[in-house]
Design a protein around this motif. Sequence first.
Motif, PDB file in Angstrom:
ATOM      1  N   PRO A  91       0.956  -1.167  -0.041  1.00 60.37           N
ATOM      2  CA  PRO A  91      -0.037   0.021  -0.118  1.00 60.37           C
ATOM      3  C   PRO A  91       1.063   1.139   0.166  1.00 60.37           C
ATOM      4  CG  PRO A  91      -0.715  -1.709   1.487  1.00 60.37           C
ATOM      5  CD  PRO A  91       0.609  -2.318   0.931  1.00 60.37           C
ATOM      6  N   GLN A  92       2.037   1.273   0.355  1.00 60.39           N
ATOM      7  CA  GLN A  92       2.929   2.459   0.463  1.00 60.39           C
ATOM      8  C   GLN A  92       3.737   2.569  -0.592  1.00 60.39           C
ATOM      9  OE1 GLN A  92       2.641   4.399   2.736  1.00 60.39           O
ATOM     10  NE2 GLN A  92       1.091   3.035   3.936  1.00 60.39           N
ATOM     11  N   TYR A  93       3.873   1.550  -1.473  1.00 60.49           N
ATOM     12  CA  TYR A  93       4.670   1.664  -2.693  1.00 60.49           C
ATOM     13  C   TYR A  93       3.905   2.633  -3.633  1.00 60.49           C
ATOM     14  CZ  TYR A  93       6.296   0.687  -7.648  1.00 60.49           C
ATOM     15  OH  TYR A  93       6.994   0.523  -8.707  1.00 60.49           O
ATOM     16  N   ALA A  94       4.592   3.649  -4.134  1.00 59.63           N
ATOM     17  CA  ALA A  94       4.127   4.819  -5.104  1.00 59.63           C
ATOM     18  C   ALA A  94       4.634   4.657  -6.509  1.00 59.63           C
ATOM     19  CB  ALA A  94       4.605   6.175  -4.431  1.00 59.63           C
ATOM     20  N   PRO A  95       3.695   3.860  -7.186  1.00 55.57           N
ATOM     21  CA  PRO A  95       4.038   3.854  -8.595  1.00 55.57           C
ATOM     22  C   PRO A  95       4.320   5.292  -9.557  1.00 55.57           C
ATOM     23  CG  PRO A  95       1.756   3.293  -8.336  1.00 55.57           C
ATOM     24  CD  PRO A  95       2.376   3.384  -7.042  1.00 55.57           C
ATOM     25  N   GLU A  96       4.019   6.232  -8.994  1.00 56.47           N
ATOM     26  CA  GLU A  96       4.182   7.488  -9.566  1.00 56.47           C
ATOM     27  C   GLU A  96       5.693   7.941  -9.590  1.00 56.47           C
ATOM     28  OE1 GLU A  96       0.280   7.278  -7.884  1.00 56.47           O
ATOM     29  OE2 GLU A  96       1.791   6.960  -7.198  1.00 56.47           O
ATOM     30  N   MET A  97       6.514   7.231  -8.400  1.00 59.80           N
ATOM     31  CA  MET A  97       7.815   7.504  -8.374  1.00 59.80           C
ATOM     32  C   MET A  97       8.744   6.369  -9.391  1.00 59.80           C
ATOM     33  SD  MET A  97       8.176   9.960  -6.848  1.00 59.80           S
ATOM     34  CE  MET A  97       9.913  10.033  -6.338  1.00 59.80           C
ATOM     35  N   GLN A  98       8.067   5.616  -9.858  1.00 63.91           N
ATOM     36  CA  GLN A  98       8.913   4.355 -10.721  1.00 63.91           C
ATOM     37  C   GLN A  98       9.535   5.190 -11.699  1.00 63.91           C
ATOM     38  OE1 GLN A  98       9.188   1.321  -9.564  1.00 63.91           O
ATOM     39  NE2 GLN A  98      10.942   1.502 -11.267  1.00 63.91           N
ATOM     40  N   GLY A  99      10.829   5.066 -11.706  1.00 63.56           N
ATOM     41  CA  GLY A  99      11.823   5.604 -12.840  1.00 63.56           C
ATOM     42  C   GLY A  99      12.054   7.028 -12.686  1.00 63.56           C
ATOM     43  N   ARG A 100      11.442   7.551 -11.663  1.00 65.52           N
ATOM     44  CA  ARG A 100      11.861   8.923 -11.298  1.00 65.52           C
ATOM     45  C   ARG A 100      12.957   9.260 -10.041  1.00 65.52           C
ATOM     46  NH1 ARG A 100       8.344  11.810 -14.267  1.00 65.52           N
ATOM     47  NH2 ARG A 100       6.356  10.789 -14.651  1.00 65.52           N
ATOM     48  N   ARG A 101      13.380  10.099  -9.955  1.00 65.96           N
ATOM     49  CA  ARG A 101      14.557  10.441  -8.885  1.00 65.96           C
ATOM     50  C   ARG A 101      14.092  11.873  -8.125  1.00 65.96           C
ATOM     51  NH1 ARG A 101      15.220   6.252  -9.079  1.00 65.96           N
ATOM     52  NH2 ARG A 101      17.204   4.866  -9.621  1.00 65.96           N
ATOM     53  N   PRO A 102      14.025  11.928  -6.693  1.00 67.98           N
ATOM     54  CA  PRO A 102      14.026  13.044  -6.168  1.00 67.98           C
ATOM     55  C   PRO A 102      15.252  13.971  -6.295  1.00 67.98           C
ATOM     56  CG  PRO A 102      14.471  11.254  -4.655  1.00 67.98           C
ATOM     57  CD  PRO A 102      14.420  10.641  -5.812  1.00 67.98           C
ATOM     58  N   PRO A 103      15.008  15.165  -6.362  1.00 70.36           N
ATOM     59  CA  PRO A 103      16.126  15.955  -6.349  1.00 70.36           C
ATOM     60  C   PRO A 103      17.610  15.541  -5.665  1.00 70.36           C
ATOM     61  CG  PRO A 103      14.453  17.503  -6.178  1.00 70.36           C
ATOM     62  CD  PRO A 103      13.973  15.828  -5.982  1.00 70.36           C
ATOM     63  N   ARG A 104      18.835  15.281  -6.008  1.00 72.28           N
ATOM     64  CA  ARG A 104      19.762  15.049  -5.400  1.00 72.28           C
ATOM     65  C   ARG A 104      19.743  13.560  -5.073  1.00 72.28           C
ATOM     66  NH1 ARG A 104      23.481  19.438  -5.403  1.00 72.28           N
ATOM     67  NH2 ARG A 104      22.200  21.441  -4.899  1.00 72.28           N
ATOM     68  N   ASP A 105      18.738  12.868  -5.351  1.00 74.43           N
ATOM     69  CA  ASP A 105      18.501  11.465  -5.050  1.00 74.43           C
ATOM     70  C   ASP A 105      18.692  10.895  -3.713  1.00 74.43           C
ATOM     71  OD1 ASP A 105      18.030   8.768  -6.244  1.00 74.43           O
ATOM     72  OD2 ASP A 105      20.297   8.439  -6.552  1.00 74.43           O
ATOM     73  N   ILE A 106      18.195  11.795  -2.741  1.00 73.20           N
ATOM     74  CA  ILE A 106      17.968  11.680  -1.350  1.00 73.20           C
ATOM     75  C   ILE A 106      16.540  11.262  -1.151  1.00 73.20           C
ATOM     76  CG2 ILE A 106      18.416  12.294   0.922  1.00 73.20           C
ATOM     77  CD1 ILE A 106      20.898  11.890  -0.372  1.00 73.20           C
ATOM     78  N   TRP A 107      16.235   9.982  -0.587  1.00 72.33           N
ATOM     79  CA  TRP A 107      14.910   9.550  -0.271  1.00 72.33           C
ATOM     80  C   TRP A 107      14.270   9.965   1.178  1.00 72.33           C
ATOM     81  CZ3 TRP A 107      11.853   7.509  -4.232  1.00 72.33           C
ATOM     82  CH2 TRP A 107      12.378   7.333  -5.435  1.00 72.33           C
ATOM     83  N   VAL A 108      15.348   9.546   1.940  1.00 71.71           N
ATOM     84  CA  VAL A 108      14.903   9.624   3.458  1.00 71.71           C
ATOM     85  C   VAL A 108      15.944  10.663   4.205  1.00 71.71           C
ATOM     86  CG1 VAL A 108      14.560   8.310   5.563  1.00 71.71           C
ATOM     87  CG2 VAL A 108      14.347   7.301   3.396  1.00 71.71           C
ATOM     88  N   GLN A 109      15.691  11.927   4.074  1.00 65.65           N
ATOM     89  CA  GLN A 109      16.049  12.965   4.665  1.00 65.65           C
ATOM     90  C   GLN A 109      16.121  12.790   6.148  1.00 65.65           C
ATOM     91  OE1 GLN A 109      14.315  13.651   1.995  1.00 65.65           O
ATOM     92  NE2 GLN A 109      15.558  14.928   0.646  1.00 65.65           N
ATOM     93  N   ILE A 110      15.157  12.696   6.804  1.00 61.70           N
ATOM     94  CA  ILE A 110      14.953  12.200   8.189  1.00 61.70           C
ATOM     95  C   ILE A 110      14.471  10.752   8.741  1.00 61.70           C
ATOM     96  CG2 ILE A 110      13.924  13.351  10.290  1.00 61.70           C
ATOM     97  CD1 ILE A 110      13.589  15.382   7.303  1.00 61.70           C
TER      98      ILE A 110
END
Length: 470
Positions: free
Chosen positions: A119-138
């Motif tokens: 349920p927490q998987y976000a298909p909208e993010m598949q193949g995408r990268r957050p800025p600077r490729d950091i997923w868990v800042q905190i």
Amino acid sequence: MAFDEMSGDGGGIRASYRGLARWLEDAPEGLLQARSRQAELFFRRMGITFAVYGDAESAERLIPFDVVPRIIGAAEWAGLEKGLVQRVSAMNAFLSDIYGKQECLKAGVVPAELILTNPQYAPEMQGRRPPRDIWVQIAGVDLVRTGEDGFYVLEDNCRTPSGVSYMLENREMMMRLFPDLFADYPVRPVETYTDMLLASLRASAPVGAGSDPTIVVLTPGPFNSAYYEHSFLADKLGVELVEGRDLFVDDGKVYMRTTEGQQQVDVIYRRIDDAFLDPLTFRPDSALGVPGLMMAYEAGTVTLANAVGTGVADDKAVYTYMPEIIRFFTGEEPILNNVPTWRCREPDALKHVLANLGDLVVKEVGGSGGYGMLVGPASTKAEIESFRKKLINDPDDFIAQPTLALSTAPTLDKGELAPRHVDLRPFVLSSPEGVKVAPGGLTRVALKPGSLVVNSSQGGGTKDTWVLDV
């Protein structure tokens, strides 16, 4: 008998606590009680409260604060810090992979269906990268100790982990109430956390944001249970606290409405769950988010901390694979071990759990806050049988763990010191500049004698956590 943070297995006062033991021996009778009353008064005046959903009798409560600190020696902390850096580094690599090439799924490290149907998987993010490729800042990693041999990871929190405001307020309170103790103890400061967080958020800003990016804290509003923390952090960071209605998207960029006109926002420290972030992408009935936010996010013009889709990594079923995830992405053995866990989705594990329900702790894989769980030894036969039906009907939704003898720490109870079970949530920050751990964390304490549930929503309290410099 549980391991005690102060006296160990009963062989005498542990080295890190010897100074405190001497101080307590010399303290006048009634001093701790008087200081405890002062702390409660201060917290009440400052409005340091949290809300409990569904509690009609008390919309807001003080989190009980215990004035006896929990102390961790320098060498012990160094090992913990190393293990936390390793774990969160692997977590970031894992998220980058499952939303990218999915090498760990192809290699069978984690079952693909556990991720892709999560349920927490976000298909909208598949193949995408957050800025600077950091997923868990905190990240907030919950640790427990069962003996002198070290700590175990109970669970990971990498969506919108809370509690850091209490860590900071607890320290401020202790310094105010016990300045003489701080004069004698080489305690590492936690006050630097907000500077560390601000530096981490700045470093995670999109390329082109400049050296002074605009950062905001996005809150669901004053009715949220952690609203105090949201406003506290915005104030300490020196940034604006905003709600969804304060932001808008134009030409693929996020802007904040101000009295001086619109201002582009580069980093959003969001305290809103994925489902409510953008009504155009997720829940259309959400009034908390910002229409078009995901379009700007996918264009790389704004950083969301933490990234969308990180909830997969703190799912309790995925937690059981963290040792394998660490080995796969770091090539190292895990420094911090998981608590032994049975995956109820596996037939043999389910059979064992059903046969031993009265002795185990069973948790929903998506549960939090001490809800959706069964503590076998503290449950009635009717509660156990009710949970048995849930397990049989939907085994994939549960994991089970042994009932741990969590370590205890001396805690003030009706004027006397008594052992109460504790856990620890250190806070770990990630940015392109590396992974860092605040020297301390939130120690939560089960105030009821014998209770193992430390969550504030379930009657738990907090302590200041001292990490020694030497």
